[in-house]
Design a protein around this motif. Structure first.
Motif, PDB file in Angstrom:
ATOM      1  N   ILE A   6     -10.153  43.054 -25.689  1.00  0.00           N
ATOM      2  CA  ILE A   6     -10.446  43.009 -24.250  1.00  0.00           C
ATOM      3  C   ILE A   6      -9.301  43.754 -23.563  1.00  0.00           C
ATOM      4  O   ILE A   6      -8.124  43.460 -23.805  1.00  0.00           O
ATOM      5  CB  ILE A   6     -10.522  41.554 -23.750  1.00  0.00           C
ATOM      6  N   PHE A   7      -9.651  44.713 -22.730  1.00  0.00           N
ATOM      7  CA  PHE A   7      -8.592  45.500 -22.091  1.00  0.00           C
ATOM      8  C   PHE A   7      -9.071  46.056 -20.756  1.00  0.00           C
ATOM      9  O   PHE A   7     -10.267  46.028 -20.440  1.00  0.00           O
ATOM     10  CB  PHE A   7      -8.117  46.635 -23.012  1.00  0.00           C
ATOM     11  N   TYR A   8      -8.130  46.542 -19.991  1.00  0.00           N
ATOM     12  CA  TYR A   8      -8.383  47.066 -18.651  1.00  0.00           C
ATOM     13  C   TYR A   8      -8.036  48.544 -18.642  1.00  0.00           C
ATOM     14  O   TYR A   8      -6.932  48.926 -19.051  1.00  0.00           O
ATOM     15  CB  TYR A   8      -7.500  46.307 -17.649  1.00  0.00           C
ATOM     16  N   SER A   9      -8.992  49.383 -18.229  1.00  0.00           N
ATOM     17  CA  SER A   9      -8.727  50.820 -18.277  1.00  0.00           C
ATOM     18  C   SER A   9      -9.607  51.536 -17.255  1.00  0.00           C
ATOM     19  O   SER A   9     -10.228  50.907 -16.395  1.00  0.00           O
ATOM     20  CB  SER A   9      -8.997  51.352 -19.693  1.00  0.00           C
ATOM     21  N   ILE A  10      -9.623  52.850 -17.378  1.00  0.00           N
ATOM     22  CA  ILE A  10     -10.482  53.704 -16.556  1.00  0.00           C
ATOM     23  C   ILE A  10     -11.703  54.059 -17.386  1.00  0.00           C
ATOM     24  O   ILE A  10     -11.559  54.520 -18.526  1.00  0.00           O
ATOM     25  CB  ILE A  10      -9.731  55.004 -16.169  1.00  0.00           C
ATOM     26  N   GLN A  11     -12.887  53.822 -16.836  1.00  0.00           N
ATOM     27  CA  GLN A  11     -14.084  54.263 -17.556  1.00  0.00           C
ATOM     28  C   GLN A  11     -14.014  55.784 -17.693  1.00  0.00           C
ATOM     29  O   GLN A  11     -13.889  56.500 -16.692  1.00  0.00           O
ATOM     30  CB  GLN A  11     -15.346  53.847 -16.793  1.00  0.00           C
ATOM     31  N   GLY A  12     -14.054  56.255 -18.930  1.00  0.00           N
ATOM     32  CA  GLY A  12     -13.852  57.679 -19.151  1.00  0.00           C
ATOM     33  C   GLY A  12     -15.125  58.494 -19.239  1.00  0.00           C
ATOM     34  O   GLY A  12     -15.091  59.720 -19.151  1.00  0.00           O
ATOM     35  N   ALA A  17     -17.615  57.343 -14.631  1.00  0.00           N
ATOM     36  CA  ALA A  17     -16.311  57.885 -15.041  1.00  0.00           C
ATOM     37  C   ALA A  17     -15.339  57.813 -13.877  1.00  0.00           C
ATOM     38  O   ALA A  17     -15.670  58.183 -12.746  1.00  0.00           O
ATOM     39  CB  ALA A  17     -16.474  59.325 -15.513  1.00  0.00           C
ATOM     40  N   GLY A  18     -14.169  57.306 -14.156  1.00  0.00           N
ATOM     41  CA  GLY A  18     -13.135  57.188 -13.127  1.00  0.00           C
ATOM     42  C   GLY A  18     -13.002  55.799 -12.538  1.00  0.00           C
ATOM     43  O   GLY A  18     -12.016  55.516 -11.852  1.00  0.00           O
ATOM     44  N   VAL A  19     -13.972  54.924 -12.798  1.00  0.00           N
ATOM     45  CA  VAL A  19     -13.947  53.585 -12.204  1.00  0.00           C
ATOM     46  C   VAL A  19     -13.095  52.650 -13.068  1.00  0.00           C
ATOM     47  O   VAL A  19     -13.331  52.503 -14.273  1.00  0.00           O
ATOM     48  CB  VAL A  19     -15.379  53.017 -12.076  1.00  0.00           C
ATOM     49  N   ALA A  20     -12.108  52.022 -12.441  1.00  0.00           N
ATOM     50  CA  ALA A  20     -11.292  51.032 -13.152  1.00  0.00           C
ATOM     51  C   ALA A  20     -12.191  49.880 -13.605  1.00  0.00           C
ATOM     52  O   ALA A  20     -12.928  49.311 -12.794  1.00  0.00           O
ATOM     53  CB  ALA A  20     -10.183  50.518 -12.237  1.00  0.00           C
ATOM     54  N   SER A  21     -12.138  49.551 -14.874  1.00  0.00           N
ATOM     55  CA  SER A  21     -13.106  48.609 -15.445  1.00  0.00           C
ATOM     56  C   SER A  21     -12.435  47.749 -16.511  1.00  0.00           C
ATOM     57  O   SER A  21     -11.485  48.175 -17.170  1.00  0.00           O
ATOM     58  CB  SER A  21     -14.262  49.376 -16.112  1.00  0.00           C
ATOM     59  N   VAL A  22     -12.982  46.539 -16.676  1.00  0.00           N
ATOM     60  CA  VAL A  22     -12.555  45.711 -17.802  1.00  0.00           C
ATOM     61  C   VAL A  22     -13.508  45.974 -18.958  1.00  0.00           C
ATOM     62  O   VAL A  22     -14.727  46.043 -18.768  1.00  0.00           O
ATOM     63  CB  VAL A  22     -12.524  44.209 -17.442  1.00  0.00           C
ATOM     64  N   PHE A  23     -12.937  46.136 -20.134  1.00  0.00           N
ATOM     65  CA  PHE A  23     -13.719  46.467 -21.329  1.00  0.00           C
ATOM     66  C   PHE A  23     -13.693  45.292 -22.295  1.00  0.00           C
ATOM     67  O   PHE A  23     -12.634  44.717 -22.558  1.00  0.00           O
ATOM     68  CB  PHE A  23     -13.151  47.713 -22.033  1.00  0.00           C
ATOM     69  N   MET A  56     -14.512  35.016 -20.362  1.00  0.00           N
ATOM     70  CA  MET A  56     -14.527  35.117 -18.893  1.00  0.00           C
ATOM     71  C   MET A  56     -13.128  34.867 -18.325  1.00  0.00           C
ATOM     72  O   MET A  56     -12.718  35.521 -17.350  1.00  0.00           O
ATOM     73  CB  MET A  56     -15.540  34.135 -18.306  1.00  0.00           C
ATOM     74  N   ASP A  57     -12.398  33.931 -18.914  1.00  0.00           N
ATOM     75  CA  ASP A  57     -11.025  33.679 -18.454  1.00  0.00           C
ATOM     76  C   ASP A  57     -10.148  34.917 -18.630  1.00  0.00           C
ATOM     77  O   ASP A  57      -9.351  35.266 -17.750  1.00  0.00           O
ATOM     78  CB  ASP A  57     -10.417  32.505 -19.229  1.00  0.00           C
ATOM     79  N   ARG A  58     -10.307  35.585 -19.774  1.00  0.00           N
ATOM     80  CA  ARG A  58      -9.513  36.804 -20.022  1.00  0.00           C
ATOM     81  C   ARG A  58      -9.876  37.905 -19.030  1.00  0.00           C
ATOM     82  O   ARG A  58      -9.006  38.582 -18.468  1.00  0.00           O
ATOM     83  CB  ARG A  58      -9.736  37.307 -21.453  1.00  0.00           C
ATOM     84  N   LEU A  59     -11.182  38.086 -18.803  1.00  0.00           N
ATOM     85  CA  LEU A  59     -11.617  39.149 -17.892  1.00  0.00           C
ATOM     86  C   LEU A  59     -11.088  38.902 -16.480  1.00  0.00           C
ATOM     87  O   LEU A  59     -10.765  39.842 -15.743  1.00  0.00           O
ATOM     88  CB  LEU A  59     -13.145  39.252 -17.870  1.00  0.00           C
ATOM     89  N   ALA A  60     -10.995  37.642 -16.116  1.00  0.00           N
ATOM     90  CA  ALA A  60     -10.550  37.291 -14.758  1.00  0.00           C
ATOM     91  C   ALA A  60      -9.091  37.661 -14.510  1.00  0.00           C
ATOM     92  O   ALA A  60      -8.632  37.680 -13.365  1.00  0.00           O
ATOM     93  CB  ALA A  60     -10.753  35.789 -14.521  1.00  0.00           C
ATOM     94  N   GLU A  61      -8.362  38.007 -15.573  1.00  0.00           N
ATOM     95  CA  GLU A  61      -6.958  38.413 -15.401  1.00  0.00           C
ATOM     96  C   GLU A  61      -6.850  39.798 -14.769  1.00  0.00           C
ATOM     97  O   GLU A  61      -5.776  40.194 -14.315  1.00  0.00           O
ATOM     98  CB  GLU A  61      -6.249  38.430 -16.763  1.00  0.00           C
ATOM     99  N   PHE A  62      -7.968  40.532 -14.751  1.00  0.00           N
ATOM    100  CA  PHE A  62      -7.904  41.926 -14.306  1.00  0.00           C
ATOM    101  C   PHE A  62      -8.630  42.109 -12.967  1.00  0.00           C
ATOM    102  O   PHE A  62      -9.673  41.488 -12.732  1.00  0.00           O
ATOM    103  CB  PHE A  62      -8.526  42.845 -15.359  1.00  0.00           C
ATOM    104  N   PRO A  63      -8.101  42.985 -12.095  1.00  0.00           N
ATOM    105  CA  PRO A  63      -8.644  43.106 -10.740  1.00  0.00           C
ATOM    106  C   PRO A  63      -9.806  44.086 -10.626  1.00  0.00           C
ATOM    107  O   PRO A  63      -9.742  45.042  -9.859  1.00  0.00           O
ATOM    108  CB  PRO A  63      -7.430  43.611  -9.950  1.00  0.00           C
ATOM    109  N   SER A  64     -10.873  43.847 -11.379  1.00  0.00           N
ATOM    110  CA  SER A  64     -12.048  44.714 -11.279  1.00  0.00           C
ATOM    111  C   SER A  64     -13.290  43.878 -11.499  1.00  0.00           C
ATOM    112  O   SER A  64     -13.277  42.945 -12.311  1.00  0.00           O
ATOM    113  CB  SER A  64     -11.997  45.830 -12.327  1.00  0.00           C
ATOM    114  N   HIS A  65     -14.361  44.200 -10.788  1.00  0.00           N
ATOM    115  CA  HIS A  65     -15.616  43.525 -11.048  1.00  0.00           C
ATOM    116  C   HIS A  65     -16.585  44.431 -11.806  1.00  0.00           C
ATOM    117  O   HIS A  65     -17.775  44.160 -11.882  1.00  0.00           O
ATOM    118  CB  HIS A  65     -16.244  42.997  -9.752  1.00  0.00           C
ATOM    119  N   PHE A  66     -16.046  45.505 -12.397  1.00  0.00           N
ATOM    120  CA  PHE A  66     -16.850  46.356 -13.274  1.00  0.00           C
ATOM    121  C   PHE A  66     -16.540  45.978 -14.724  1.00  0.00           C
ATOM    122  O   PHE A  66     -15.395  46.150 -15.168  1.00  0.00           O
ATOM    123  CB  PHE A  66     -16.565  47.840 -13.037  1.00  0.00           C
ATOM    124  N   ALA A  67     -17.529  45.463 -15.417  1.00  0.00           N
ATOM    125  CA  ALA A  67     -17.345  45.062 -16.810  1.00  0.00           C
ATOM    126  C   ALA A  67     -18.150  45.989 -17.711  1.00  0.00           C
ATOM    127  O   ALA A  67     -19.324  46.273 -17.436  1.00  0.00           O
ATOM    128  CB  ALA A  67     -17.805  43.621 -17.020  1.00  0.00           C
TER     129      ALA A  67
END
Ligand code: SF4
Length: 229
Positions: A6-12, A17-23, A56-67
């Motif tokens: 589970i990680f937080y990055s830029i959708q490539g 593409a370009g949207v900050a997203s949780v993966f 869900m707890d892990r995803l909530a650590e990141f400031p994006s609602h794009f999963a």
């Protein structure tokens, strides 16, 4: 559900593409692409069991609602339907990245369907022991159609290695049905500049000729081929 990462990055890749997203990367795959860029989810799958609540707890650590639910092949992960429904209930925009060989009744805002072309079959890797199964399973037209019909939006993303891939793409598109060409994405195979650069121009030319969409690999431009990006 067995999770690789589970990680937080830029959708490539693709329309977002370009949207900050949780993966959320599941582990395990029913295919064995010869050029797979996440072999730790396919050729040598590793991961840990996680409940939907813990995910869900892990995803909530990141400031994006794009999963982005990716793999491996997320459609063979235990609990995938429950996970996508929980994501939607939690207010996430849900992208599913799948090779579209297995259908599940998932909740999905963007179905990113990536049918694998003949260039993916591992005829020599691992003494070719996965080649026949891969070749048999890599395309499922009915599953592709079901995802397209069931999803709010979709994109059909092809990993291309050579201009000679085009006839196979066109044949598959004709079997799927009438699709807007801008929903057809051509993406260069490769994990670094040396692999991608020689393919950019002729892929762009194919997109211009047929109305397809060129698909960058933005995360590689930004971070290189590193885990968690
Ligand atoms: S479908 Fe995706 S995860 Fe599975 S082997 Fe192919 S590239 Fe790797």
């Amino acid at each position: 559900m067995r999770i690789n990462h589970i990680f937080y990055s830029i959708q490539g890749e693709g329309k977002l593409a370009g949207v900050a997203s949780v993966f959320l990367r599941t582990t395990g795959c029913n295919l064995r692409c010869v050029w797979c860029d996440t072999p730790d989810t396919s050729w040598q799958p590793v991961g840990e069991q996680m409940s939907v609540a813990r995910i869900m707890d892990r995803l909530a650590e990141f400031p994006s609602h794009f999963a982005v639910v990716t793999g491996g092949e997320p459609m063979i992960a235990d609990g995938i339907v429950e996970l996508t429904r929980t994501l939607r209930d939690g207010g996430y925009h849900v992208t599913i990245e799948t090779a579209a060989t297995v259908y599940k009744d998932v909740v999905c805002d963007l179905a990113s369907l990536s049918p694998k072309l003949a260039n993916s079959t591992p005829w020599e890797r691992d003494d070719g022991r996965h080649a026949d199964a891969h070749e048999k399973n890599r395309i499922n037209v009915e599953t592709i159609r079901r995802f397209i019909a069931a999803s709010a939006d979709y994109q059909l993303k092809f990993v291309v290695t050579d201009p000679s891939d085009l006839p196979e793409i066109e044949l598959l598109l004709s079997r799927i049905g009438d699709l807007p060409p801008e929903n057809v994405l051509l993406m260069p195979e490769g994990v670094d500049e040396a692999g991608i650069a020689p393919k950019r121009r002729w892929i762009a030319d194919l997109c211009k000729r047929h109305g397809y969409r060129y698909c960058p690999r933005l995360h590689l431009d930004i971070y290189g081929h590193t885990r968690g990006t």
